[in-house]
Design a protein around this motif. Sequence first.
Motif, PDB file in Angstrom:
ATOM      1  N   HIS A  57      -0.578 -19.503  55.214  1.00  0.00           N
ATOM      2  CA  HIS A  57       0.156 -18.529  54.407  1.00  0.00           C
ATOM      3  C   HIS A  57      -0.790 -17.604  53.658  1.00  0.00           C
ATOM      4  CE1 HIS A  57       4.122 -20.057  55.225  1.00  0.00           C
ATOM      5  NE2 HIS A  57       3.699 -21.282  54.973  1.00  0.00           N
ATOM      6  N   SER A  58      -1.890 -18.158  53.133  1.00  0.00           N
ATOM      7  CA  SER A  58      -2.817 -17.306  52.390  1.00  0.00           C
ATOM      8  C   SER A  58      -3.509 -16.315  53.330  1.00  0.00           C
ATOM      9  CB  SER A  58      -3.843 -18.137  51.630  1.00  0.00           C
ATOM     10  OG  SER A  58      -4.690 -18.830  52.509  1.00  0.00           O
ATOM     11  N   ASP A  59      -3.776 -16.723  54.571  1.00  0.00           N
ATOM     12  CA  ASP A  59      -4.365 -15.791  55.541  1.00  0.00           C
ATOM     13  C   ASP A  59      -3.412 -14.640  55.819  1.00  0.00           C
ATOM     14  OD1 ASP A  59      -6.629 -17.358  55.752  1.00  0.00           O
ATOM     15  OD2 ASP A  59      -5.951 -18.374  57.573  1.00  0.00           O
ATOM     16  N   TYR A  99      -1.040 -13.573  53.873  1.00  0.00           N
ATOM     17  CA  TYR A  99      -0.958 -12.769  52.654  1.00  0.00           C
ATOM     18  C   TYR A  99      -2.173 -11.857  52.532  1.00  0.00           C
ATOM     19  CZ  TYR A  99      -0.733 -11.320  47.821  1.00  0.00           C
ATOM     20  OH  TYR A  99      -0.697 -10.550  46.691  1.00  0.00           O
ATOM     21  N   ASP A 100      -3.362 -12.385  52.812  1.00  0.00           N
ATOM     22  CA  ASP A 100      -4.583 -11.574  52.730  1.00  0.00           C
ATOM     23  C   ASP A 100      -4.515 -10.379  53.683  1.00  0.00           C
ATOM     24  OD1 ASP A 100      -5.663 -13.231  50.807  1.00  0.00           O
ATOM     25  OD2 ASP A 100      -6.943 -14.332  52.235  1.00  0.00           O
ATOM     26  N   TRP A 147      -1.775  -9.005  54.921  1.00  0.00           N
ATOM     27  CA  TRP A 147      -0.723  -8.115  54.430  1.00  0.00           C
ATOM     28  C   TRP A 147      -1.235  -7.289  53.254  1.00  0.00           C
ATOM     29  CZ3 TRP A 147       1.605  -8.130  49.568  1.00  0.00           C
ATOM     30  CH2 TRP A 147       2.678  -7.259  49.424  1.00  0.00           C
ATOM     31  N   TYR A 148      -1.905  -7.928  52.321  1.00  0.00           N
ATOM     32  CA  TYR A 148      -2.404  -7.242  51.143  1.00  0.00           C
ATOM     33  C   TYR A 148      -3.455  -6.201  51.507  1.00  0.00           C
ATOM     34  CZ  TYR A 148      -4.187  -6.391  46.481  1.00  0.00           C
ATOM     35  OH  TYR A 148      -4.567  -5.780  45.315  1.00  0.00           O
ATOM     36  N   ASP A 149      -4.389  -6.558  52.391  1.00  0.00           N
ATOM     37  CA  ASP A 149      -5.426  -5.618  52.816  1.00  0.00           C
ATOM     38  C   ASP A 149      -4.815  -4.418  53.536  1.00  0.00           C
ATOM     39  OD1 ASP A 149      -7.365  -7.254  51.743  1.00  0.00           O
ATOM     40  OD2 ASP A 149      -7.981  -8.106  53.679  1.00  0.00           O
TER      41      ASP A 149
END
Length: 55
Positions: A2-4, A6-7, A9-11
């Motif tokens: 999930h954090s990957d 999110y990263d 998506w955020y980038d």
Amino acid sequence: MHSDAYDIWYDTRSDIYDFQYDLRSEVYDHDDERVQKKMDKFKKSILRMKEDVND
């Protein structure tokens, strides 16, 4: 996992915001050549991201 996601998506969101901000400035200045350069650079960036995802 999930954090990957999110990263990524955020980038991506940040890259799109930066592109929009830069492009708006060039359009406002009526600098068509720089607008095209910004668009070409962003397209290349998208293609690189697609390649990274497929690797």
